[in-house]
Design a protein around this motif. Structure first.
Motif, PDB file in Angstrom:
ATOM      1  N   LYS A 346      -7.342   7.149 -13.252  1.00  0.00           N
ATOM      2  CA  LYS A 346      -5.093   7.358 -13.352  1.00  0.00           C
ATOM      3  C   LYS A 346      -4.756   8.254 -14.600  1.00  0.00           C
ATOM      4  CE  LYS A 346      -2.708   4.224 -13.015  1.00  0.00           C
ATOM      5  NZ  LYS A 346      -2.479   2.562 -12.865  1.00  0.00           N
ATOM      6  N   LEU A 347      -5.334   7.947 -15.771  1.00  0.00           N
ATOM      7  CA  LEU A 347      -5.467   8.992 -16.743  1.00  0.00           C
ATOM      8  C   LEU A 347      -5.501  10.468 -16.528  1.00  0.00           C
ATOM      9  CD1 LEU A 347      -4.041   8.362 -19.595  1.00  0.00           C
ATOM     10  CD2 LEU A 347      -6.102   8.285 -20.789  1.00  0.00           C
ATOM     11  N   LYS A 348      -6.953  10.478 -15.847  1.00  0.00           N
ATOM     12  CA  LYS A 348      -6.840  12.053 -15.722  1.00  0.00           C
ATOM     13  C   LYS A 348      -6.344  12.631 -14.976  1.00  0.00           C
ATOM     14  CE  LYS A 348     -11.500  10.816 -12.866  1.00  0.00           C
ATOM     15  NZ  LYS A 348     -11.907  11.749 -12.247  1.00  0.00           N
ATOM     16  N   ILE A 349      -5.834  11.864 -13.981  1.00  0.00           N
ATOM     17  CA  ILE A 349      -4.936  12.681 -12.905  1.00  0.00           C
ATOM     18  C   ILE A 349      -4.165  13.378 -14.178  1.00  0.00           C
ATOM     19  CG2 ILE A 349      -3.367  11.704 -11.117  1.00  0.00           C
ATOM     20  CD1 ILE A 349      -6.045  10.613  -9.766  1.00  0.00           C
ATOM     21  N   ALA A 350      -3.545  11.736 -14.272  1.00  0.00           N
ATOM     22  CA  ALA A 350      -1.977  13.140 -15.117  1.00  0.00           C
ATOM     23  C   ALA A 350      -2.281  13.503 -16.614  1.00  0.00           C
ATOM     24  CB  ALA A 350      -1.502  10.960 -15.703  1.00  0.00           C
ATOM     25  N   ILE A 351      -2.801  13.308 -17.049  1.00  0.00           N
ATOM     26  CA  ILE A 351      -3.598  14.584 -18.026  1.00  0.00           C
ATOM     27  C   ILE A 351      -3.909  16.111 -17.204  1.00  0.00           C
ATOM     28  CG2 ILE A 351      -5.191  15.101 -20.064  1.00  0.00           C
ATOM     29  CD1 ILE A 351      -2.892  13.224 -20.729  1.00  0.00           C
ATOM     30  N   THR A 352      -4.358  15.694 -16.030  1.00  0.00           N
ATOM     31  CA  THR A 352      -4.395  17.093 -15.341  1.00  0.00           C
ATOM     32  C   THR A 352      -3.107  17.704 -15.088  1.00  0.00           C
ATOM     33  OG1 THR A 352      -6.514  16.363 -14.698  1.00  0.00           O
ATOM     34  CG2 THR A 352      -5.771  17.906 -13.326  1.00  0.00           C
ATOM     35  N   LYS A 353      -2.461  16.700 -14.584  1.00  0.00           N
ATOM     36  CA  LYS A 353      -1.015  17.409 -13.608  1.00  0.00           C
ATOM     37  C   LYS A 353      -0.213  18.056 -15.536  1.00  0.00           C
ATOM     38  CE  LYS A 353       2.037  18.173 -11.855  1.00  0.00           C
ATOM     39  NZ  LYS A 353       2.713  16.668 -11.044  1.00  0.00           N
ATOM     40  N   LEU A 354      -0.722  16.891 -17.014  1.00  0.00           N
ATOM     41  CA  LEU A 354       0.029  17.691 -17.937  1.00  0.00           C
ATOM     42  C   LEU A 354      -0.645  19.168 -18.085  1.00  0.00           C
ATOM     43  CD1 LEU A 354       1.949  17.025 -20.303  1.00  0.00           C
ATOM     44  CD2 LEU A 354      -0.011  16.456 -21.129  1.00  0.00           C
ATOM     45  N   SER A 355      -1.720  19.393 -17.772  1.00  0.00           N
ATOM     46  CA  SER A 355      -2.530  20.716 -18.649  1.00  0.00           C
ATOM     47  C   SER A 355      -1.862  21.792 -17.468  1.00  0.00           C
ATOM     48  CB  SER A 355      -3.996  20.877 -17.788  1.00  0.00           C
ATOM     49  OG  SER A 355      -4.409  20.308 -16.793  1.00  0.00           O
ATOM     50  N   MET A 356      -1.693  21.217 -16.063  1.00  0.00           N
ATOM     51  CA  MET A 356      -0.862  21.977 -14.856  1.00  0.00           C
ATOM     52  C   MET A 356       0.284  22.711 -15.144  1.00  0.00           C
ATOM     53  SD  MET A 356      -2.299  20.446 -11.607  1.00  0.00           S
ATOM     54  CE  MET A 356      -0.966  20.750 -10.339  1.00  0.00           C
ATOM     55  N   LEU A 357       0.748  21.750 -15.685  1.00  0.00           N
ATOM     56  CA  LEU A 357       2.364  22.081 -16.350  1.00  0.00           C
ATOM     57  C   LEU A 357       2.660  23.209 -17.247  1.00  0.00           C
ATOM     58  CD1 LEU A 357       5.641  21.790 -17.134  1.00  0.00           C
ATOM     59  CD2 LEU A 357       4.905  19.535 -18.046  1.00  0.00           C
ATOM     60  N   MET A 358       1.621  22.939 -17.944  1.00  0.00           N
ATOM     61  CA  MET A 358       0.855  23.336 -19.597  1.00  0.00           C
ATOM     62  C   MET A 358       0.461  25.039 -19.252  1.00  0.00           C
ATOM     63  SD  MET A 358      -0.212  20.780 -22.605  1.00  0.00           S
ATOM     64  CE  MET A 358      -1.825  21.142 -22.028  1.00  0.00           C
ATOM     65  N   GLU A 359      -0.366  25.051 -18.154  1.00  0.00           N
ATOM     66  CA  GLU A 359      -0.250  26.303 -17.920  1.00  0.00           C
ATOM     67  C   GLU A 359       0.430  27.341 -16.738  1.00  0.00           C
ATOM     68  OE1 GLU A 359      -1.611  29.769 -14.400  1.00  0.00           O
ATOM     69  OE2 GLU A 359      -0.921  27.150 -14.143  1.00  0.00           O
ATOM     70  N   ARG A 360       1.494  26.918 -16.039  1.00  0.00           N
ATOM     71  CA  ARG A 360       2.489  26.872 -15.431  1.00  0.00           C
ATOM     72  C   ARG A 360       3.640  27.537 -16.829  1.00  0.00           C
ATOM     73  NH1 ARG A 360       2.129  29.842 -11.423  1.00  0.00           N
ATOM     74  NH2 ARG A 360       0.253  30.064 -12.723  1.00  0.00           N
ATOM     75  N   GLN A 361       4.180  26.697 -17.514  1.00  0.00           N
ATOM     76  CA  GLN A 361       4.786  27.678 -18.818  1.00  0.00           C
ATOM     77  C   GLN A 361       3.967  28.827 -19.452  1.00  0.00           C
ATOM     78  OE1 GLN A 361       4.951  23.482 -21.167  1.00  0.00           O
ATOM     79  NE2 GLN A 361       6.516  23.097 -19.902  1.00  0.00           N
ATOM     80  N   ILE A 362       2.587  28.728 -19.880  1.00  0.00           N
ATOM     81  CA  ILE A 362       1.616  30.508 -20.098  1.00  0.00           C
ATOM     82  C   ILE A 362       2.207  30.867 -19.850  1.00  0.00           C
ATOM     83  CG2 ILE A 362      -0.332  31.391 -20.078  1.00  0.00           C
ATOM     84  CD1 ILE A 362      -1.229  28.091 -21.552  1.00  0.00           C
ATOM     85  N   ASN A 363       2.023  30.663 -17.474  1.00  0.00           N
ATOM     86  CA  ASN A 363       2.221  31.634 -16.987  1.00  0.00           C
ATOM     87  C   ASN A 363       3.652  32.585 -16.620  1.00  0.00           C
ATOM     88  OD1 ASN A 363       1.490  33.373 -14.890  1.00  0.00           O
ATOM     89  ND2 ASN A 363       3.319  32.608 -13.542  1.00  0.00           N
ATOM     90  N   PHE A 364       4.924  31.577 -17.569  1.00  0.00           N
ATOM     91  CA  PHE A 364       6.210  32.062 -17.201  1.00  0.00           C
ATOM     92  C   PHE A 364       6.006  32.573 -18.415  1.00  0.00           C
ATOM     93  CE2 PHE A 364      10.167  31.685 -19.381  1.00  0.00           C
ATOM     94  CZ  PHE A 364      10.900  31.343 -18.128  1.00  0.00           C
ATOM     95  N   LEU A 365       5.186  32.385 -19.264  1.00  0.00           N
ATOM     96  CA  LEU A 365       5.046  33.574 -21.130  1.00  0.00           C
ATOM     97  C   LEU A 365       5.170  35.330 -20.301  1.00  0.00           C
ATOM     98  CD1 LEU A 365       5.095  30.948 -23.274  1.00  0.00           C
ATOM     99  CD2 LEU A 365       7.659  31.804 -22.868  1.00  0.00           C
ATOM    100  N   MET A 366       4.032  34.835 -20.211  1.00  0.00           N
ATOM    101  CA  MET A 366       3.072  36.118 -19.532  1.00  0.00           C
ATOM    102  C   MET A 366       3.753  36.968 -19.126  1.00  0.00           C
ATOM    103  SD  MET A 366       0.553  35.801 -21.210  1.00  0.00           S
ATOM    104  CE  MET A 366      -0.382  34.695 -22.680  1.00  0.00           C
ATOM    105  N   ASN A 367       4.502  36.660 -17.594  1.00  0.00           N
ATOM    106  CA  ASN A 367       5.043  37.212 -16.886  1.00  0.00           C
ATOM    107  C   ASN A 367       6.650  37.357 -16.841  1.00  0.00           C
ATOM    108  OD1 ASN A 367       6.123  38.523 -13.767  1.00  0.00           O
ATOM    109  ND2 ASN A 367       4.647  37.123 -13.123  1.00  0.00           N
ATOM    110  N   SER A 368       6.645  38.844 -17.238  1.00  0.00           N
ATOM    111  CA  SER A 368       8.067  39.515 -17.525  1.00  0.00           C
ATOM    112  C   SER A 368       8.858  39.296 -15.874  1.00  0.00           C
ATOM    113  CB  SER A 368       7.476  41.005 -18.260  1.00  0.00           C
ATOM    114  OG  SER A 368       7.151  41.269 -17.513  1.00  0.00           O
TER     115      SER A 368
END
Length: 509
Positions: A346-368
């Motif tokens: 359960k914890l690794k599923i939750a942390i994976t989702k957290l990494s997915m959120l952070m990756e999407r935030q990175i993408n938001f900043l990178m994509n003008s």
């Protein structure tokens, strides 16, 4: 009896505290051992005068009982793969000492005092990652601990991996002598998976805290509306984790001046008059607007997992259980690791989702085209000739993808073994080790997000308008990672920032 909490384990992990047997523990240990020694004389008791596993049908003669315990350790010290990191292995040993000191295992005080001496002298067993199936406990991994206590195998000592005999000679410690059921008690339990799980929780707490902070700053960077983490909106949904995350976000940004209020914009007639198309976002993208709803379940998962891991660490996870109160011995399956296996999954599923959120935030900043604020890839130089943080985004994406694969659960991957004696197993240590990797990966994604956020702050040139906590966040990053103008490799800086994040407390909840 003092409970060994995650907070106490963190103090030990950070070397701000230690673990020593107290007089009450020693009294319980001796009482349990003395009772079992006498009680077992005219009875058949598993693991004392029988074989092990499916070999339990065979009675062992009295003159072979101590040799039987040694045979168990030697035969099970066959793990493979890399060794657990030294600090993880140290917590595993402490967890084993804690559970055996409860007085339900009949293990000799001499054996446990040797284990305590190893810990106090920083002689830490080299424990292979692969071996245990988490059903009759962490048999293989804990056998490697016992193997070193009787003078064999390899240990971490003074920053090196050495033969156990070398460390014992240097410290004057004598190997343990196995008595009665010391061998079985040493290895029959969940202390390896539980120790790894405890350290995973310590690191996951920091990761979640930093992710909440980064998400708060993402809203500042885009001058988002503040109602997505308002108390009113989040009180309408009854999940404690969501409400807590929203509250933390409000505290983090409360003294900044860049967030928008709807009353001054879209709820203001003068502002919207005559507009048929709104150039500003009416609602932000989900990776900014839904932070409490996304990180809230992660926080709730962490909280429940903490309770379960603490319960396991402080439980008698052995078989059989020696009960001096009732003057009896009970055979069962307290060694089974399903509680830890399920919580780590359960914890690794939750942390994976957290990494997915952070990756999407990175993408938001990178994509003008998405953010409509920053140049592509946060590039401060000539587009096409310079590349900004483009290379880092590849790393964040690939690391997140690995997490997504690793997040598949071990809990449902039971494989019968041991002559079908262990016909359903937990795979708890595998789950804990995979969770460790997911958390480590997520710190790498977090590092890239924090560098991206700091680069974006430089591009806005409005650091003074951000909340004080945002300025502290920015300075935290900039002490390790410079602003990227020309194309230079930041790999070493990324490693230093990750190390700093792992070693810095982030106590937001």
């Amino acid at each position: 009896m003092v409970r060994l909490t995650i907070e106490k384990i963190e103090e030990i992990f950070d070397r701000n505290s230690d673990y020593r047997l107290d007089s009450d523990q020693k009294e319980r240990i001796e009482k349990s051992y003395t009772f079992l020694k006498d009680f077992s004389k005219d009875k058949v008791i598993y693991g004392i005068n029988t074989g092990f596993g499916p070999m339990a049908q065979y009675r062992i003669s009295d003159d072979k009982l101590e040799e039987l315990q040694y045979n168990l350790i030697h035969s099970h010290s066959n793990g493979t793969g890399a060794y657990l990191e030294e600090e993880y292995a140290r917590i595993v040993m402490i967890c084993r000492l804690n559970t055996l000191s409860l007085g339900f295992s009949g293990v000799s005080l001499q054996y446990l005092e040797t284990l305590e001496q190893f810990i106090q002298h920083d002689i830490i067993s080299c424990i292979p990652v692969h071996g245990g199936v988490g059903a009759s406990g962490d048999l293989v991994q804990l056998a490697h601990v016992a193997y070193t206590l009787i003078g064999h195998g390899k240990v971490y000592y003074k920053g090196e991996i050495v033969e156990t005999s070398e460390a014992l000679k240097a410290t004057g410690i004598s190997p343990a002598k196995l008595k009665l059921r010391d061998g079985l008690g040493a290895i029959n339990g969940t202390s390896c998976m539980s120790g790894i799980a405890a350290v995973n929780l310590i690191k996951a707490k920091k990761l979640i805290g930093w992710a909440i902070h980064a998400s708060s700053i993402m809203n500042e960077l885009t001058s988002s509306y503040d109602d997505s983490f308002s108390s009113e909106l989040n009180a309408a949904k009854l999940h404690r984790g969501q409400q807590k995350v929203a509250s933390i976000m409000r505290d983090l940004v409360k003294d900044g001046s860049v967030l928008k209020e709807r009353n001054a914009h879209l709820f203001n007639q003068d502002h919207i008059k005559g507009q048929e198309y709104f150039s500003e976002k009416v609602q932000e993208y989900y990776s900014l607007r839904c932070v409490p709803q996304i990180i809230g379940p992660v926080l709730d998962t962490w909280e429940y997992c903490k309770q379960i891991v603490e319960d396991e660490v402080n439980s008698a996870n052995d078989n059989p259980i020696i009960c001096t109160d009732t003057q009896n011995v009970y055979h069962g399956g307290n060694f089974h690791g399903d509680y830890i296996a399920l919580e780590m999954d359960k914890l690794k599923i939750a942390i994976t989702k957290l990494s997915m959120l952070m990756e999407r935030q990175i993408n938001f900043l990178m994509n003008s085209k998405l953010n409509q604020i920053f140049p592509p890839f946060l590039n401060m130089e000539k587009l096409g000739f310079n590349f900004g943080l483009q290379g880092m985004q590849f790393t964040a994406v690939s690391t997140t993808a690995e997490n997504q694969t690793l997040s598949n659960p071990m809990y449902v991957h039971s494989i019968p073994n041991n002559g079908d004696n262990q016909d359903i197993v937990s795979m708890g240590t595998n789950a804990a080790v995979m969770t460790q990797k997911v958390i480590d990966n997520s710190f790498e994604v977090l590092t890239i997000l924090m560098i991206s956020i700091s680069q974006a702050i430089d591009l806005t040139n409005k650091i003074d308008q951000k909340a004080p906590s945002t300025r502290s966040f920015y300075n935290f990053v900039r002490t390790e990672v410079p602003t990227l103008t020309k194309d230079v490799a930041l790999h070493t800086h990324q490693l230093e920032l990750k190390k700093k994040l792992l070693n810095t407390e982030k106590d937001l909840f």
